[in-house]
Design an enzyme around this catalytic site. Structure first.
Site, PDB file in Angstrom:
ATOM      1  CG  HIS A   1      63.037 -22.770 -52.103  1.00 36.46           C
ATOM      2  ND1 HIS A   1      63.380 -24.077 -52.334  1.00 36.46           N
ATOM      3  CD2 HIS A   1      64.199 -22.130 -51.803  1.00 36.46           C
ATOM      4  CE1 HIS A   1      64.686 -24.223 -52.179  1.00 36.46           C
ATOM      5  NE2 HIS A   1      65.202 -23.048 -51.872  1.00 36.46           N
ATOM      6  CD  GLU A   2      64.347 -18.406 -51.288  1.00 37.60           C
ATOM      7  OE1 GLU A   2      65.118 -18.547 -50.319  1.00 37.60           O
ATOM      8  OE2 GLU A   2      64.628 -18.839 -52.423  1.00 37.60           O
TER       9      GLU A   2
ATOM     10  CB  ALA B   1      64.071 -15.546 -53.690  1.00 37.76           C
ATOM     11  CG  MET B   2      69.468 -14.455 -49.672  1.00 40.14           C
ATOM     12  SD  MET B   2      70.301 -16.056 -49.813  1.00 40.14           S
ATOM     13  CE  MET B   2      70.634 -16.379 -48.097  1.00 40.14           C
ATOM     14  CD  GLU B   3      68.235 -19.268 -47.726  1.00 30.31           C
ATOM     15  OE1 GLU B   3      69.122 -20.079 -47.420  1.00 30.31           O
ATOM     16  OE2 GLU B   3      68.030 -18.895 -48.903  1.00 30.31           O
TER      17      GLU B   3
ATOM     18  CD  GLU C   1      72.867 -19.313 -49.755  1.00 31.84           C
ATOM     19  OE1 GLU C   1      72.996 -20.536 -49.918  1.00 31.84           O
ATOM     20  OE2 GLU C   1      71.781 -18.783 -49.491  1.00 31.84           O
TER      21      GLU C   1
END
Length: 870
Positions: A300-301, A265-267, A124
């Site tokens: 959140h993630e 971070a990344m989901e 992303e």
């Protein structure tokens, strides 16, 4: 084939969106992992959506090896600087592309790269195009099957999205694992990790009885720092089921902590890649703030699984659709688990400080922007934090029940699709029958509205009139502004501290008034005596408020407001009156009236208040927030006044601060919210006491006897801010203990970056030679350089210009190695028009120097151009 020449970056506009010419239903990826020559085979099932035999694919820094259509070598293509265009294609076909990439040389940390000894991805917003040629856009959703092959000894764990479906060994000491994600997703949610880790495992049973395996992967030796992240994950899964009725949808959920990561971070679906800062914690290495940050980011993630993954964005202009909504959800999660008042205060501090500053800068944009050059520049406080406030306003207008109905309808309509902000608002409107036509302007209008409020009490008619006028100043690319729909939460108090019932035109009304015009008056009836109004309670809209409160009214609200946020806000407004007064004339001696000091004494001694809340009441607005009050910033004057007011309160309340400090001594360490609050208040007291005669002794003793990182850093921070004699010895001791651990050293680097001493820049340059520092690691850069640029205003803005020259020097280096990090660092320079002419000239020199670079990255080009051409 033909090769295209390099061109200057070009802006993209939301209005120009066109749906894709083709879509990919399924993609099968095979990775042969090697440090400098990884081979990626991508086999896609592609279908034409429009009458076009040409397919345009994105691609950057890829070595094309094979291109086949339906098993046949294909020669009808053009290889471009930023992609691949294939011609004369059938309506439906299998596309096979083999590329070679160099993960070890990928310092931009986008696409596939090496993080320490592991392979890692970040796709992303547009990183997948660095892995293979593809329609790298969020509205192309495909089912991904991924096989990862690597050396078995070096990389025993091979991870990707979805569920593990197969694995095996090869004769040459290599092995492979196959993953399948049944949920269609855009390429930006793709993830791959390969390495050797310690693994913490657990499981979660969903409310429908499904067993989900939970795995957290950390660097060897860090397993004892992973349990809090696991607890936070389980709490997140449970909370999303209870509050939103949303259940997890795969058999496994994995988190991997990596040291080199541009974001928090990344989901990625089922495989969240995290900056280790937001996973690793124990009491020796992490502060309470770290623990709470981990809880929020893990939440959140995880919450993105539905608000971002199951429903994604049609295009990147809609980024706030997933980010604003998910920030709102993680804020609610933290508030439900901890102190709602404290969480709200901290959220508002971000809005009033850096987000308002962004709104007033050349980079000002609506939460749904209209124009962009570099997509990474969309990841802003406006899109995330103001985006969350827009969601919160909808929640305020609809209520919890109406909001949840809207969420349910949103998922019914858009699950498995790429949606828009308009889709979300329409679902909220249709589910609740609340008219949100004017409210939609929040998505398209940039800048911070100001509410000017006046009041008039009529004793004879027992009415109280509030006149509310709204105005939004012109911003860089948007001169004309319209009146917004602003939910304005108010309460009117009797002198006894009880609230009046709100009645307009003989009917009871809600505390939330609908401000929809440039100016409107609300007349409240049955008001038997002059009331004290509490305005913009809970910060019911992201606006600036002007109301001419007297000191007495603000002290009254600090004591009597039923809403904790309103009590805190009254204290902030009281401080603001005196900060503004003294900054206006810095030659005046800083003296506070007894009534003001007594108000803060009363808060400190109020046993009915949570210690965490008292700590917030005693925390001043930051230098950056105060700077946002002015069109021309007096950097040195603001710093001088903030320090002087703190010294005045420290001397006036020395007995009460000392008594509170000693009363909150703890035997052990726990991350229960009550104990976090006690430590928070104790350390706020220490921050004041550092300015008294006993300061050096007290701070040194706390550092020496501390059993946890929270109290250790509090002591070092107090020594740093107050420039105590013990500062250097504490910093040296900490460095000796932790120099082997970069993540723990980040706290030390941050203190060096914010050191207010006149030789701060010299200290920072020395710190860049520390064995734990690396200009390749985004966390180290943010901690040291970012802290200096953003949170050391006096030294960064030194009239010598050395701070600006240092910033330019670092930005030029990062422009080549990691433009995304450079773009995040440059923001303080973009606001040069806020400062005096001498500083403006010096900052502009650095911006012009960057602008003249032949190889200026898109990330920086966009920002420098906007700032210098405004």
């Amino acid at each position: 084939m033909t090769q295209q020449a390099t061109t200057q970056p070009v802006a993209k506009y939301r209005k120009d969106y066109q749906s894709p010419s083709h879509t990919t239903s399924d993609i099968e990826l095979y990775f042969e992992l090697h440090d400098t020559a990884t081979v990626v085979t991508a086999t896609s099932q592609v279908k034409q959506l429009k009458d076009s035999t040409t397919l345009e694919l994105d691609g950057e820094q890829l070595g094309l090896q094979t291109l086949q259509v339906n098993g046949q070598d294909w020669t009808e293509y053009e290889l471009l600087e930023n992609g691949l265009t294939i011609h004369q294609l059938p309506e439906q076909f299998e596309l096979k592309i083999v590329t070679q990439i160099d993960p070890e040389a990928n310092t931009a940390l986008e696409g596939l790269y090496k993080s320490g000894g592991a392979f890692c991805t970040q796709c992303e917003a547009e990183g997948f195009r660095r892995i293979t040629f593809y329609q790298d856009r969020p509205d192309v959703l495909a089912r991904f099957t991924t096989t990862v092959e690597a050396d078995k000894t070096t990389y025993p764990y091979l991870l990707s999205n979805g569920n593990r479906v197969d694995e095996g060994s090869l004769d040459n000491g290599r092995h492979w694992v196959k993953w399948q994600d049944p949920h269609p997703k855009p390429a930006y949610l793709f993830a791959l990790v390969a390495g050797d880790f310690d693994v913490l495992t657990d499981n979660y049973t969903t409310r429908s009885g499904r067993e989900v395996a939970l795995e957290i992967f950390v660097d060897k030796g860090n397993l004892d720092r992973a349990p809090h992240a696991m607890t936070s994950l389980i709490n997140s899964m449970k909370w999303d089921e209870e509050r939103f009725g949303l259940e997890y949808d795969l058999d496994i959920y994995m988190i991997v902590a990596v040291d080199f990561f541009n974001m928090g971070a990344m989901e990625n679906k089922g495989l969240n890649v995290f900056n280790s800062k937001y996973v690793l914690a124990n009491e020796k290495t992490a502060t309470d703030t770290d623990y709470l940050g981990i809880e929020a980011v893990i939440g959140h993630e995880y919450f993105h699984n539905w608000t971002g993954n199951r429903v994604t964005c049609q295009d990147w202009f809609q980024l706030s659709l997933k980010e604003g909504l998910t920030v709102f959800r993680d804020q609610e999660f933290s508030s439900d688990l901890g102190s709602r008042a404290v969480n709200r205060i901290n959220n508002v501090r971000i809005i009033r400080g850096p987000q308002f500053a962004e709104d007033a800068s050349p980079m000002s944009h609506p939460i749904r922007p209209d124009k962009v050059i570099e997509m990474n520049n969309f990841y802003t406080l406006t899109v995330y934090e103001k985006g969350s406030e827009v969601i919160r306003m909808m929640h305020t207008l609809l209520g919890e029940e109406g909001f949840q109905k809207g969420m349910k309808l949103y998922f019914e309509r858009h699950d498995g699709t790429a949606a828009t902000c308009e889709n979300f608002v329409a679902a909220m409107e249709d589910a609740s029958s609340v008219d949100l036509k004017q409210f939609r302007l929040w998505y398209s209008q940039s800048g911070t509205p100001t509410l000017d409020v006046t009041s008039e009490y009529d004793e004879a008619s027992q009415t109280f009139a509030l006149t509310v006028s709204q105005n939004t100043e012109a911003t860089h690319e948007q001169k004309e502004k319209q009146a917004l729909h602003i939910p304005f939460d108010v309460e009117l108090y009797k002198h006894t501290g009880k609230a009046f019932k709100l009645i307009i035109d003989g009917k009871p009304v809600s505390n939330v008034l609908n401000v929809t015009e440039s100016s409107q008056t609300f007349v409240f009836e049955g008001i038997e005596s002059q009331p004290v109004p509490s305005l913009l309670r809970e910060f019911s809209a992201p606006v600036k408020l002007n109301y001419d409160y007297s000191d007495e009214e603000l002290v009254f609200l600090m004591r009597h407001a039923t809403n904790d946020f309103a009590r805190w806000d009254a204290g902030q407004m009281l401080l603001a009156k005196y900060i503004k007064s003294f900054v206006a004339d810095t030659s005046k001696a800083v003296v506070l009236p007894e009534g003001v000091i007594d108000a803060f004494r009363g808060v400190l001694l109020d046993s009915s208040l949570e210690p965490a809340f008292i700590a917030e009441m005693l925390t001043f607005p930051s230098h950056n927030e105060v700077s946002g009050w002015y069109k021309r910033v007096d950097v040195d004057g603001i710093a001088k006044v903030l320090k002087a007011i703190k010294q005045v309160i420290a001397q006036a309340l020395i007995d009460e601060l000392s008594a509170t400090y000693y009363s909150l001594t703890q035997d052990g360490y726990s991350i229960e919210h009550t104990e976090i609050g006690q430590r928070s208040l104790r350390n706020v007291c220490l921050g004041f006491l550092a300015y008294t005669e006993q300061g050096n002794t007290l701070v040194e003793k706390q550092y020496d006897t501390s059993s946890n990182m929270t109290d250790t850093i509090a002591a070092m921070s107090a020594a740093n801010v107050a420039q105590l004699a013990c500062r250097e010895s504490l910093m040296a001791d900490y460095s000796d203990k932790w120099k082997h651990d970069g993540l723990v050293m980040d706290k030390w680097f941050m203190l060096q970056g914010t050191n207010p001493a006149s030789n701060a820049l010299e200290v920072i340059r020395d710190s860049m030679n520390h064995e734990a520092f690396s200009l390749k690691n985004p966390n180290r850069i943010r901690s040291l350089v970012g802290a200096f640029l953003n949170n050391n205003p006096v030294q960064f803005h030194s009239k010598s210009g050395e701070g600006y020259q240092f910033a330019g020097e670092i930005l030029r280096q990062l422009n080549e190695s990691n433009p995304q990090v450079a773009s995040r660092l440059i923001d303080p320079l973009l606001k040069f028009r806020l400062y005096d002419e001498q500083r403006q000239v010096l900052i502009k020199q650095e911006l012009d120097g960057l602008k003249s670079l032949d190889n200026l990255a898109k990330d920086l080009f966009e920002k420098v151009t906007k700032a210098t051409e405004e």
